[in-house]
Design a protein around this motif. Sequence first.
Motif, PDB file in Angstrom:
ATOM      1  N   GLN A 205       0.819  -1.208   0.000  1.00 30.42           N
ATOM      2  CA  GLN A 205       0.000   0.000   0.000  1.00 30.42           C
ATOM      3  C   GLN A 205       0.856   1.262   0.000  1.00 30.42           C
ATOM      4  O   GLN A 205       0.319   2.365  -0.064  1.00 30.42           O
ATOM      5  CB  GLN A 205      -0.906   0.023   1.240  1.00 30.42           C
ATOM      6  N   ALA A 206       2.170   1.101   0.097  1.00 27.44           N
ATOM      7  CA  ALA A 206       3.029   2.271   0.287  1.00 27.44           C
ATOM      8  C   ALA A 206       4.385   2.042  -0.361  1.00 27.44           C
ATOM      9  O   ALA A 206       5.376   1.785   0.326  1.00 27.44           O
ATOM     10  CB  ALA A 206       3.187   2.564   1.778  1.00 27.44           C
ATOM     11  N   PRO A 207       4.499   2.141  -1.687  1.00 29.75           N
ATOM     12  CA  PRO A 207       5.762   1.806  -2.355  1.00 29.75           C
ATOM     13  C   PRO A 207       6.929   2.677  -1.916  1.00 29.75           C
ATOM     14  O   PRO A 207       8.057   2.180  -1.796  1.00 29.75           O
ATOM     15  CB  PRO A 207       5.438   1.985  -3.841  1.00 29.75           C
ATOM     16  N   THR A 452       2.145  14.083  -5.461  1.00 29.34           N
ATOM     17  CA  THR A 452       2.539  14.713  -6.725  1.00 29.34           C
ATOM     18  C   THR A 452       2.192  13.775  -7.874  1.00 29.34           C
ATOM     19  O   THR A 452       2.458  12.572  -7.801  1.00 29.34           O
ATOM     20  CB  THR A 452       4.039  15.041  -6.738  1.00 29.34           C
ATOM     21  N   MET A 453       1.610  14.329  -8.916  1.00 32.00           N
ATOM     22  CA  MET A 453       1.195  13.570 -10.093  1.00 32.00           C
ATOM     23  C   MET A 453       1.758  14.213 -11.364  1.00 32.00           C
ATOM     24  O   MET A 453       2.082  15.405 -11.380  1.00 32.00           O
ATOM     25  CB  MET A 453      -0.330  13.515 -10.182  1.00 32.00           C
ATOM     26  N   GLY A 468       1.518   7.682  -8.890  1.00 30.17           N
ATOM     27  CA  GLY A 468       2.195   6.948  -7.828  1.00 30.17           C
ATOM     28  C   GLY A 468       1.289   6.390  -6.756  1.00 30.17           C
ATOM     29  O   GLY A 468       1.770   5.783  -5.796  1.00 30.17           O
ATOM     30  N   ALA A 469      -0.026   6.564  -6.883  1.00 27.98           N
ATOM     31  CA  ALA A 469      -0.973   6.087  -5.867  1.00 27.98           C
ATOM     32  C   ALA A 469      -1.349   4.638  -6.141  1.00 27.98           C
ATOM     33  O   ALA A 469      -1.884   4.316  -7.203  1.00 27.98           O
ATOM     34  CB  ALA A 469      -2.219   6.962  -5.857  1.00 27.98           C
ATOM     35  N   PHE A 506       6.145  10.007  -9.353  1.00 24.22           N
ATOM     36  CA  PHE A 506       6.404  10.778  -8.143  1.00 24.22           C
ATOM     37  C   PHE A 506       5.722  10.106  -6.950  1.00 24.22           C
ATOM     38  O   PHE A 506       4.832   9.268  -7.102  1.00 24.22           O
ATOM     39  CB  PHE A 506       5.871  12.205  -8.295  1.00 24.22           C
ATOM     40  N   ASP A 507       6.128  10.514  -5.754  1.00 23.69           N
ATOM     41  CA  ASP A 507       5.545   9.978  -4.521  1.00 23.69           C
ATOM     42  C   ASP A 507       4.145  10.559  -4.334  1.00 23.69           C
ATOM     43  O   ASP A 507       3.971  11.768  -4.192  1.00 23.69           O
ATOM     44  CB  ASP A 507       6.441  10.337  -3.338  1.00 23.69           C
TER      45      ASP A 507
END
Length: 748
Positions: A205-207, A452-453, A468-469, A506-507
């Motif tokens: 759930q959190a790369p 950020t996208m 990144g989600a 992005f994260d």
Amino acid sequence: MGSRIPRLDGQPKVAGTEIYGADAAPDDALWLRALRSPHPRARFTLGDLDAFVAARPGLVRVFTAKDVPGENSFGIYPHLKDQPVFSTGETRYRGECVLAIVGEKEAVEAIRIDEFPIAWEPLPPMIGSKAALAETAFALHDFVPDNVLTRGRVERGDVEAGFAQAAHVASGAFETGFVEHAYIEPEAGVARRVGNTIEVFACTQAPYMDRDEVARVIGLPLESVRIVPSACGGGFGGKLDVSLQPMLAVAAWVLDRPVRCVFSRIESMISSTKRHPSSIQAKAACDAEGRLVAYAMEGDFDTGAYSSWGPTVAGRVPVHATGPYKVPHVRNLSRAIYTNGPPSGAFRGFGVPQAAIAQETLFDDLAEDAGIDRLAFRLLNAIRAGDTTPCGQLLEASAGLAECLEALKPHWGRLLADAAAFNAGEGRTRRGVGIGCMWYGIGNTGMSNPSTMRVTLSGDGRLVFWNGAVDIGQGSTTVLTQIAADALGLPVARFELVVGDTFRTFDAGKTSASRQTFVSGRAAEAAAAALRAEILRLTNAGPTARLSLDGTIVTVEENGVVARVDLAALPAKADGTVLEGIGSFDPPTVPLDAMGQGVPYATYGFAAQIASLDVDLDLGTIKLNRIVAAHDVGRAINPMLVEGQIHGGIAQGIGLALLEEYLPGRTENLHDYLIPTAGDVPAIDIILVEDPEPLGPSGAKGIGEPALVPTAPAILGAIRHATGVTPRQVPVLPHRLWELLREKEGRS
């Protein structure tokens, strides 16, 4: 392990092409199997591991703590890396990883644990918060001598004065236990070394959090670690912590061979985090007219052997513990306690479901004492836009609880009348109706929470959303693409997607706290809007222009004037990008001070649910008849996905209320650990209330966790209405309800 770039073609179909953690690995991948402690607390000594490996063809190596290249520890918080990759001499919970056996699959799976050269010395464990807080308790970790990992606090007004002026006071003690996430897909993945980088393909759930932990364990810079999320067969918070990623990375790095692992169901259940057990003492008061005047809560949350998300739970609970109501005098205190239980982590609500059970039960008490209908009591006290929360935060907009309750009124009246008619007859079955409300802060508590996208057009006409989600089944990939498409002005079907890969996106932050639609949605909206602005700038068009994309030609039409941009003629970056938009969003919050005052969340979800059920007074069994759920979601970007989340959350809320009880050593499989099936979930009516959130994309908020929180309180209220007894421990298993009913009758 290459990039996965699925296409959305706009058709509602299931292609079955997603690749999960167990679905793909290089042909030459070795197999990893963890050896875990069978005791809640024990010392151990290892024998001659080299001889053990040499005597078994197909085994390659046994990895222990001494083989970790970097730090043999991990954890959620920068200052709390308290959980070892491989235990070092003493294990602290049943299921803790001691070492990893690596080799050919057949050889690894053939090993019997009783033949492995390890000697155990079981030690007396601390089971439960009460034991860990006793004067005679030992310190589970040297750096926390009293076993209190952390404390949370929200205090406003004068609680004692509030209780002194009250006309009605209710109090009680409440207990909840461990709850297992029970996602369909057990943990699985593969790691490989590529030169001086390490790549991990696994369910998560959190790369980006995984990247940070793997880099720490291997001793590499962040840019040398690539996390490629697999498709995720459910998470609910249980895949926020790393699981197999660090040990896979260690083995693949040291051996310079791909290494894969798939947990069995039992291994998944004994090793993964759980919902925090809670012990809550609470007291509530209202005036003669039923207006709330004071609330006080002290809650202990069993965080198990390692911290995991314990500080988040301890911090979030006091903020939410009064529920979505106006309460002038508040004192909410919480503690996260180390014990020898399994680590308790994130699970759909971060402690709020446990607190809501206590608070909503006491508000039923007050409504009864004041002689006020239970829904009317909640409507009278519902917090609204313009009101101030116990944290001192002014709710400026999008506080739709009152609208939810108004929407439920006709259902409430009808179900109460139905119950009264049913109960007028003779028989051992009694029908009850209950109501539960909730609010839930979207995102991190009082801290930065950015996303950020990126959206790009390439010279060959490809429109790519770099997202990144991670989608864990809730539909964020669909929703975020819809938001981006709407902001850009091109169809969803034109987008190609790159999701989650830490080398390519992005994260966007972790997929938890119901944050992706609100936070990443705003970032996606901003990114797509930035790309649109670039196109409009090139064509000198205004904001009302319409776009279309055909091959490499972008057509811009406004008021009959048509302009075209040939993407192939534009200068390109190394990756082929000719136009791009990047957008970021970080919700405005203010950290909580020592008294819990601040702005913990930029927005909140609100909901109210009604439950109707029948109780067999002789057996203590319960049959749910119907649940009616009204949820303020700001705006439903994709109504079908929103309704799906509500259905799923209600199902898990039913499990929390009536079925699910994880007991280490006893309910470590899905035969003994019962989760709701289709036969346990009644008809569900959903009412979507859309009170727009000005900060959200098109007014949207979040729904993932809010869907679960009010279900158990509504069910408990219905049990009380049917039987006259008030359960204060969940799950309300038949034997527990039977005992309460016998106590009411005055016989054992």
